[in-house]
Design a protein around this motif. Structure first.
Motif, PDB file in Angstrom:
ATOM      1  N   PRO A  49       0.653  -1.262   0.039  1.00  0.00           N
ATOM      2  CA  PRO A  49      -0.097  -0.119  -0.048  1.00  0.00           C
ATOM      3  C   PRO A  49       0.665   1.299   0.054  1.00  0.00           C
ATOM      4  CG  PRO A  49      -1.040  -1.695   1.275  1.00  0.00           C
ATOM      5  CD  PRO A  49       0.406  -2.081   1.123  1.00  0.00           C
ATOM      6  N   ILE A  50       1.916   1.491   1.178  1.00  0.00           N
ATOM      7  CA  ILE A  50       2.474   2.922   0.970  1.00  0.00           C
ATOM      8  C   ILE A  50       3.852   2.660   1.403  1.00  0.00           C
ATOM      9  CG2 ILE A  50       1.804   2.831   3.637  1.00  0.00           C
ATOM     10  CD1 ILE A  50       1.329   6.138   2.880  1.00  0.00           C
ATOM     11  N   MET A  51       4.512   3.663   0.991  1.00  0.00           N
ATOM     12  CA  MET A  51       6.201   3.788   1.304  1.00  0.00           C
ATOM     13  C   MET A  51       6.523   4.194   2.534  1.00  0.00           C
ATOM     14  SD  MET A  51       9.109   5.779   1.392  1.00  0.00           S
ATOM     15  CE  MET A  51       8.422   6.948   0.598  1.00  0.00           C
ATOM     16  N   TRP A  52       7.102   3.900   3.590  1.00  0.00           N
ATOM     17  CA  TRP A  52       7.431   4.214   4.914  1.00  0.00           C
ATOM     18  C   TRP A  52       8.805   4.419   4.937  1.00  0.00           C
ATOM     19  CZ3 TRP A  52       3.143   5.918   6.195  1.00  0.00           C
ATOM     20  CH2 TRP A  52       2.482   6.306   7.331  1.00  0.00           C
ATOM     21  N   ALA A  97       3.245  -1.445   4.657  1.00  0.00           N
ATOM     22  CA  ALA A  97       4.332  -0.863   4.218  1.00  0.00           C
ATOM     23  C   ALA A  97       5.273  -1.859   3.864  1.00  0.00           C
ATOM     24  CB  ALA A  97       4.951   0.077   5.383  1.00  0.00           C
ATOM     25  N   GLN A  98       6.532  -1.342   2.929  1.00  0.00           N
ATOM     26  CA  GLN A  98       7.520  -2.192   2.366  1.00  0.00           C
ATOM     27  C   GLN A  98       8.146  -2.974   3.325  1.00  0.00           C
ATOM     28  OE1 GLN A  98       7.520   1.033   2.524  1.00  0.00           O
ATOM     29  NE2 GLN A  98       9.899   1.747   2.989  1.00  0.00           N
ATOM     30  N   THR A 147      14.817   0.606   6.937  1.00  0.00           N
ATOM     31  CA  THR A 147      16.045   1.085   6.433  1.00  0.00           C
ATOM     32  C   THR A 147      15.960   2.043   5.144  1.00  0.00           C
ATOM     33  OG1 THR A 147      16.273  -0.920   5.155  1.00  0.00           O
ATOM     34  CG2 THR A 147      17.334  -1.087   7.459  1.00  0.00           C
ATOM     35  N   THR A 148      14.846   2.267   4.789  1.00  0.00           N
ATOM     36  CA  THR A 148      14.492   3.012   3.545  1.00  0.00           C
ATOM     37  C   THR A 148      14.784   4.593   3.865  1.00  0.00           C
ATOM     38  OG1 THR A 148      12.740   1.673   2.826  1.00  0.00           O
ATOM     39  CG2 THR A 148      12.608   3.687   1.971  1.00  0.00           C
ATOM     40  N   GLY A 149      15.636   4.949   3.153  1.00  0.00           N
ATOM     41  CA  GLY A 149      15.965   6.383   2.965  1.00  0.00           C
ATOM     42  C   GLY A 149      15.275   7.239   2.111  1.00  0.00           C
ATOM     43  N   TYR A 150      15.593   8.485   2.025  1.00  0.00           N
ATOM     44  CA  TYR A 150      14.912   9.538   1.085  1.00  0.00           C
ATOM     45  C   TYR A 150      14.968   8.963  -0.270  1.00  0.00           C
ATOM     46  CZ  TYR A 150      13.310  14.123  -0.630  1.00  0.00           C
ATOM     47  OH  TYR A 150      12.699  15.197  -0.914  1.00  0.00           O
ATOM     48  N   ASP A 151      16.020   9.081  -1.013  1.00  0.00           N
ATOM     49  CA  ASP A 151      16.078   8.479  -2.490  1.00  0.00           C
ATOM     50  C   ASP A 151      15.459   7.223  -2.688  1.00  0.00           C
ATOM     51  OD1 ASP A 151      17.418  11.003  -3.072  1.00  0.00           O
ATOM     52  OD2 ASP A 151      19.173  10.230  -2.812  1.00  0.00           O
ATOM     53  N   GLU A 152      15.625   6.206  -1.802  1.00  0.00           N
ATOM     54  CA  GLU A 152      15.139   5.001  -2.092  1.00  0.00           C
ATOM     55  C   GLU A 152      13.501   4.776  -2.040  1.00  0.00           C
ATOM     56  OE1 GLU A 152      15.525   0.348  -0.328  1.00  0.00           O
ATOM     57  OE2 GLU A 152      16.503   1.641   0.660  1.00  0.00           O
ATOM     58  N   GLY A 153      13.302   5.696  -1.173  1.00  0.00           N
ATOM     59  CA  GLY A 153      11.643   5.695  -1.087  1.00  0.00           C
ATOM     60  C   GLY A 153      10.885   6.109  -2.094  1.00  0.00           C
ATOM     61  N   MET A 154      11.564   7.240  -2.874  1.00  0.00           N
ATOM     62  CA  MET A 154      11.141   7.782  -3.938  1.00  0.00           C
ATOM     63  C   MET A 154      11.161   6.748  -5.149  1.00  0.00           C
ATOM     64  SD  MET A 154      11.564  11.938  -3.742  1.00  0.00           S
ATOM     65  CE  MET A 154      13.275  11.693  -3.717  1.00  0.00           C
ATOM     66  N   LEU A 213      10.963   3.505  -4.858  1.00  0.00           N
ATOM     67  CA  LEU A 213      10.234   2.389  -4.702  1.00  0.00           C
ATOM     68  C   LEU A 213       8.991   2.785  -5.272  1.00  0.00           C
ATOM     69  CD1 LEU A 213      11.038   1.103  -0.901  1.00  0.00           C
ATOM     70  CD2 LEU A 213      11.255  -0.058  -3.107  1.00  0.00           C
ATOM     71  N   PHE A 214       8.313   4.053  -5.264  1.00  0.00           N
ATOM     72  CA  PHE A 214       7.461   4.597  -5.680  1.00  0.00           C
ATOM     73  C   PHE A 214       7.422   4.568  -7.222  1.00  0.00           C
ATOM     74  CE2 PHE A 214       4.562   8.073  -7.375  1.00  0.00           C
ATOM     75  CZ  PHE A 214       3.065   7.554  -6.836  1.00  0.00           C
ATOM     76  N   LYS A 215       8.475   5.262  -7.903  1.00  0.00           N
ATOM     77  CA  LYS A 215       8.650   5.531  -9.167  1.00  0.00           C
ATOM     78  C   LYS A 215       8.662   3.896  -9.758  1.00  0.00           C
ATOM     79  CE  LYS A 215      10.977   8.672 -10.747  1.00  0.00           C
ATOM     80  NZ  LYS A 215       9.594   9.411 -11.415  1.00  0.00           N
ATOM     81  N   GLU A 216       9.164   3.055  -9.350  1.00  0.00           N
ATOM     82  CA  GLU A 216       9.445   1.647  -9.860  1.00  0.00           C
ATOM     83  C   GLU A 216       8.101   0.853  -9.643  1.00  0.00           C
ATOM     84  OE1 GLU A 216      12.682  -0.330  -8.172  1.00  0.00           O
ATOM     85  OE2 GLU A 216      14.068   1.135  -9.396  1.00  0.00           O
ATOM     86  N   GLY A 217       6.981   1.368  -9.067  1.00  0.00           N
ATOM     87  CA  GLY A 217       5.664   0.613  -8.818  1.00  0.00           C
ATOM     88  C   GLY A 217       6.046  -0.470  -7.718  1.00  0.00           C
ATOM     89  N   GLN A 218       6.790  -0.475  -6.951  1.00  0.00           N
ATOM     90  CA  GLN A 218       6.566  -1.350  -6.023  1.00  0.00           C
ATOM     91  C   GLN A 218       5.908  -0.911  -4.733  1.00  0.00           C
ATOM     92  OE1 GLN A 218      10.546  -2.854  -4.785  1.00  0.00           O
ATOM     93  NE2 GLN A 218      11.660  -1.517  -6.259  1.00  0.00           N
ATOM     94  N   VAL A 219       5.326   0.283  -4.589  1.00  0.00           N
ATOM     95  CA  VAL A 219       4.320   0.582  -3.541  1.00  0.00           C
ATOM     96  C   VAL A 219       3.142   1.546  -4.366  1.00  0.00           C
ATOM     97  CG1 VAL A 219       6.034   0.602  -1.770  1.00  0.00           C
ATOM     98  CG2 VAL A 219       5.607   2.762  -3.113  1.00  0.00           C
TER      99      VAL A 219
END
Length: 414
Positions: A173-176, A236-237, A242-249, A251-257
């Motif tokens: 559902p959502i990236m945390w 959440a993923q 351990t998800t940082g700022y860039d990685e969080g975005m 994950l969203f852009k790659e369609g994983q969340v």
């Protein structure tokens, strides 16, 4: 005699003037998602100001304040620095650490509703906003359609129902951002504070400043409980801690969340270059039957320090807010904080419409970095992570938050 004659000839020969030495100014900047643009701004400024060179340094860690405080203590502040529109920065202005920028064109061109947050008790304008900040939930329209979601949630109960539907459809559902608590603060904490505190206490800022705002309450405990609830329910993923700022975005852009809390400052990254259409909605952290309170205020901005290079730093500040602003906005697509733009202003209709909508809300809350005392901000980051790791209960976190805010009030309130 020949040697002497040669010396005389050398003395009488015309001399070419040596180029005047450049003045180097240091800029310490918070730019987690636009470092290349900041370097470009400095380079363009240097071309137009050949007598000046800007040494750009980038802040690291989880907050602006944790970068500034050691330098204040050591007396090693740069000439220009990223700052937040909060009580800590205002106090630096009162102490003569930050210069008054209210006579600059940048200040005069800044939107009037933003100026109070950048004004100290004694009327010093201590900084220029980097943009109009509002936080939202970005969502993947295709994933919502796949899960059979055709109506956006308007309260927290409905939000949980949406998360449950997405999970049943095999979608995260959502990236945390557990590894970058700054975004937990900008996201679920700020929205929780907006709907749990600001919505019910119009004088919250005044009470926080004088130490009479009670945060050891079930409503504040609920803010922390909701932060923990999302990953506990599997919404959440898996790597959320351990998800940082860039990685969080990413994950969203790659369609994983399907969803991600982010700000208007990241619109350029979040809305473009995807294989799917993106929508946005106001975080529905309100209870059923209550109106959602959005977060709206100033982005992290820029201040000038009282150094021997203050005049040169003022010139660079003017450039950042003028000809340099389209450079950063080209990538970020953030909302300009200025009355008149210079050059092509890049914005997205989706974000402009969203900002216009929340600006008409009868009640809005400030971003967390301009709401809380600076020492409390650092504590909050740890409190949120400890709640996620189950080292603290939500009630214990609320109690410690309350103690910190009241302690800061006792130290600084006059």
């Amino acid at each position: 005699m020949v040697l002497l004659f040669g010396c005389d000839q050398q003395t009488d020969a015309p001399r070419s003037k040596a180029p005047a030495p450049k003045t180097t100014i240091t800029a310490l900047v918070w730019a987690p998602d636009w470092p290349e643009e900041m370097l470009q701004i400095a380079a363009e400024f240097g071309k137009l100001n050949p007598d000046l060179h800007v040494n750009v340094q980038f802040m690291i860690g989880n907050s602006v304040e944790e970068n500034i405080k050691p330098r204040v203590a050591a007396g090693t502040l740069p000439d220009l620095v990223s700052i937040n529109p909060n009580a800590y920065s205002a106090e630096l202005a009162e102490q003569g650490v930050l210069a008054d920028v209210s006579e600059t064109s940048a200040w005069k061109n800044m939107l009037d509703p933003l100026k109070p947050d950048w004004t100290s008790r004694r009327g010093k304008g201590f900084g220029i906003s980097g943009g109009v900040a509002t936080t939202m939930i970005y969502y993947n329209r295709a994933m919502f359609a796949k899960a059979g979601i055709d109506t956006l949630p308007t309260n927290f109960e409905e939000f949980l129902a949406v998360c449950a539907k997405l999970k049943r459809a095999g979608i995260v559902p959502i990236m945390w951002n557990g590894g970058f608590p700054n975004m937990l603060g900008n996201g679920p904490f700020a929205s929780g504070f907006a709907n749990g505190v600001v919505a019910h206490e119009p004088r919250w800022k005044e009470k926080m400043a004088d130490g009479t705002l009670n945060l050891d309450t079930p409503e504040v405990a609920e803010i922390f409980a909701r932060i923990a609830m999302i990953p506990q329910r599997g919404y959440a993923q898996p790597s959320f801690m351990t998800t940082g700022y860039d990685e969080g975005m990413r994950l969203f852009k790659e369609g994983q969340v399907a969803m991600a809390f982010q700000g208007s400052w990241a619109a350029g990254i979040m809305l473009h270059g995807n294989d799917f259409e993106v929508g946005v909605f106001i975080p529905p952290w309100n209870a059923r039957g209550e109106r959602a309170v959005p977060v709206l205020g100033s982005e992290t901005g820029f201040g000038v320090c009282e150094t021997p290079n203050k005049a040169a730093a003022m010139r660079f500040l003017e450039f950042i807010a003028g000809k340099g602003f389209p450079i950063l906005q080209k990538k970020r697509h953030n909302i300009s904080p200025f009355q008149r733009g210079i050059g092509t202003v890049v914005t997205d209709a989706e974000i402009v419409d969203y900002t216009n909508t929340v600006s008409r809300s009868p009640v809005t809350a400030s971003p967390y970095y301009s709401s809380l005392p600076s020492n409390t901000i650092e504590l909050l980051h740890k409190l949120m992570q400890d709640v996620l790791l189950r080292k603290l209960t939500p009630g214990q976190a609320a109690e410690r938050l309350d103690v910190s805010v009241k302690t800061e009030a006792k130290m600084h309130y006059k």
